[in-house]
Write a protein that holds these residues in place. Structure first.
Motif, mmCIF file in Angstrom:
data_model
loop_
_atom_site.group_PDB
_atom_site.id
_atom_site.type_symbol
_atom_site.label_atom_id
_atom_site.label_comp_id
_atom_site.label_asym_id
_atom_site.label_seq_id
_atom_site.Cartn_x
_atom_site.Cartn_y
_atom_site.Cartn_z
ATOM 1 N N LYS A 69 0.857 -1.186 0.000
ATOM 2 C CA LYS A 69 0.000 0.000 0.000
ATOM 3 C C LYS A 69 0.891 1.234 0.000
ATOM 4 N N PRO A 70 0.421 2.317 -0.590
ATOM 5 C CA PRO A 70 1.281 3.515 -0.659
ATOM 6 C C PRO A 70 1.604 4.066 0.729
ATOM 7 N N VAL A 71 2.794 4.601 0.855
ATOM 8 C CA VAL A 71 3.212 5.226 2.110
ATOM 9 C C VAL A 71 2.558 6.600 2.212
ATOM 10 N N GLN A 72 1.901 6.858 3.339
ATOM 11 C CA GLN A 72 1.174 8.125 3.502
ATOM 12 C C GLN A 72 2.104 9.317 3.591
ATOM 13 N N GLU A 91 4.553 17.370 14.371
ATOM 14 C CA GLU A 91 3.354 17.862 13.674
ATOM 15 C C GLU A 91 2.831 16.825 12.684
ATOM 16 N N ARG A 92 3.741 16.166 11.958
ATOM 17 C CA ARG A 92 3.338 15.177 10.966
ATOM 18 C C ARG A 92 2.683 13.973 11.637
ATOM 19 N N PHE A 93 3.210 13.535 12.767
ATOM 20 C CA PHE A 93 2.601 12.411 13.484
ATOM 21 C C PHE A 93 1.208 12.777 13.983
ATOM 22 N N SER A 132 0.157 7.606 12.518
ATOM 23 C CA SER A 132 0.738 6.355 12.056
ATOM 24 C C SER A 132 1.628 5.771 13.137
ATOM 25 N N SER A 133 1.799 4.442 13.127
ATOM 26 C CA SER A 133 2.665 3.809 14.117
ATOM 27 C C SER A 133 4.139 4.055 13.802
ATOM 28 N N ALA A 134 4.442 4.311 12.528
ATOM 29 C CA ALA A 134 5.814 4.611 12.123
ATOM 30 C C ALA A 134 5.793 5.325 10.782
ATOM 31 N N ILE A 135 6.743 6.227 10.584
ATOM 32 C CA ILE A 135 6.876 6.963 9.315
ATOM 33 C C ILE A 135 8.328 6.836 8.863
#
Length: 444
Positions: free
Chosen positions: A195-198, A212-214, A219-222
């Motif tokens: 699936k695409p990475v957000q 800020e992004r979290f 997400s559990s991890a970026i």
């Protein structure tokens, strides 16, 4: 030594090992009560895998002291076993001589990992690269599910929930959750499941941007990519949560002039060394507030009731300012607001201060009227409450945001600065209005 005493010592050691292994967080709470040497002695008797699992729960300030006291062999095992971002943060806080000694020994035993740590240490503090873990799982898109599962079983470490899919240039093209992988057809490829990475982080993205992004993606991890868009690591939500929690705890201390390095179990001399300079500064600001009162000495000597009500005016403005400061500091720490929101936050606090001031003014003026029987004195305290609370709340918002806007730590002794403002605002409002309405006030 009798056989029974030997058995007792062995039993105690076994219980210590089992407790530390199964309850790492609770174990750290006990370890915090020991000296660094005692903690290092206790941990050196444990298997390195147990100490590695425990290490993430040891707070900054204590972990480097314990690390320095550990035997070199155990220290190297810990450095190799913990996540890269924890290891890099630990190394960055070591004294220069200790850092040189440890990294030299580490380069002898684990040269590849040492080179990775040195590369991460080259990144500036509070960037995504310094916050990420390099312990990630990635496969090519044409890898079959059965091959991926086989490789995961061969890993000594626990598999992460998210598996990243990369192309021939090591660029990330998608992700697969472990829970989906284990129920998929063994002959299917990971490319059919991805699936695409957000979202992704650049290695040099700031800590503020990371948090800020979290907040936006939950997400559990970026993943983190370098300048060539190649996957180099990932930042986990748990680590961001821990970092934010430490920031909040640190801000609580620095707002009142306490050093970030001081702990509850620090020595009295260390506490005095770190606190005394700010207390001296606070003393100077207190004299500034006293000078305001001194300017109205003649009025106070003529109308003694003013002296009785002075603490009420200063106390209410101080509490109102502290409330605004706490809310604003929380917003800055959690990255809910930035310096761009100064006008909006200031207006919100000004309105809140006026409304609270009106409510407090009604209650206070009634109480003062029943106490003194003076309409003039009640009017003075009422007007002073509205004006001083409006000023205090506005100042509580402005002080931390202004410090951040000028590139300073917004938590650094904001409370001391604010106390000066609220004291002067409270005294000046009360005594200034009293002077204007002195003809309405009772003498004596």
């Amino acid at each position: 030594m009798t056989p029974n005493s030997v058995n007792l010592i062995d039993t105690i050691q076994l219980l210590n090992k089992e407790y530390i292994a199964n309850f790492p967080y609770k174990s750290v709470r006990f370890i915090e009560n020991l000296s660094a040497k005692e903690s290092a002695s206790l941990l050196s008797d444990q298997p390195s895998s147990v100490v590695v699992n425990l290490w993430r729960y040891i707070p900054a300030g204590l972990c480097e002291k314990i690390f320095i006291a550990l035997p070199d062999a155990m220290a190297i095992d810990v450095l190799f076993g913990i996540d890269s971002h924890i290891a890099v943060a630990l190394l960055s806080r070591l004294p220069e001589q200790e850092f040189a000694r440890i990294i030299a020994a580490f380069e002898q035993t684990h040269p590849e990992v040492a080179a990775e740590y040195n590369e991460l240490l080259a990144y500036p503090d509070d960037t995504a690269a310094r916050m990420m873990t390099t312990n990630i799982i990635c496969f090519y898109a044409d890898t079959e599910v059965k091959t991926a599962l086989q490789k995961l079983r061969q890993r000594s470490a626990k598999a992460e929930e998210i598996i990243y899919i990369i192309d021939e240039q090591q660029s990330i093209i998608g992700e697969v959750r472990l829970s989906e992988l284990v129920i998929s057809s063994l002959d299917s490829t990971l490319g059919s499941l991805l699936k695409p990475v957000q979202s992704t982080f650049d290695a040099l993205d700031s800590k503020d941007m990371v948090i800020e992004r979290f907040e936006g993606h939950r997400s559990s991890a970026i993943p983190v990519v370098d300048a060539h868009k190649q996957l180099i690591g990932a930042i986990r939500f748990f680590d961001i949560y821990q970092s934010t929690k430490e920031d909040l705890a640190t801000d609580m201390q620095t707002m009142v002039g306490v050093s970030k390095e001081e702990r509850a179990l620090s020595s009295s001399f260390f506490a005095v060394k770190k606190r005394l300079p700010w207390l001296q500064i606070n003393l100077l600001t207190a004299f500034a507030a006293a000078a305001v009162v001194g300017a109205f000495e003649g009025l106070i000597s003529e109308i003694t009731a003013l002296a009785i009500l002075l603490p009420v005016a200063a106390g209410q403005s101080g509490n109102a300012g502290a409330q605004a400061l706490a809310v604003t500091m929380r917003g800055l720490t959690l990255r809910e607001i930035t310096t761009r929101h100064l006008t909006k936050i200031m207006l919100k606090e000004l309105i809140a201060g006026c409304l609270n001031g009106i409510a407090i003014a009604i209650t206070c003026s009634i109480a003062v009227y029943f106490w003194s029987g003076s309409v003039g004195l009640s009017l003075v305290i009422a007007l002073a409450m509205v004006s001083s609370l409006a000023i205090a709340c506005t100042a509580g918002a402005i002080v931390p945001i202004a410090l951040k806007k000028f590139g300073m730590d917004p938590a650094q002794s904001s409370s001391i600065v604010l106390t000066t403002i609220t004291d002067i605002a409270g005294f000046m409002s009360f005594l200034g209005i009293a002077m204007l309405l002195s003809d309405m006030l009772p003498r004596g």
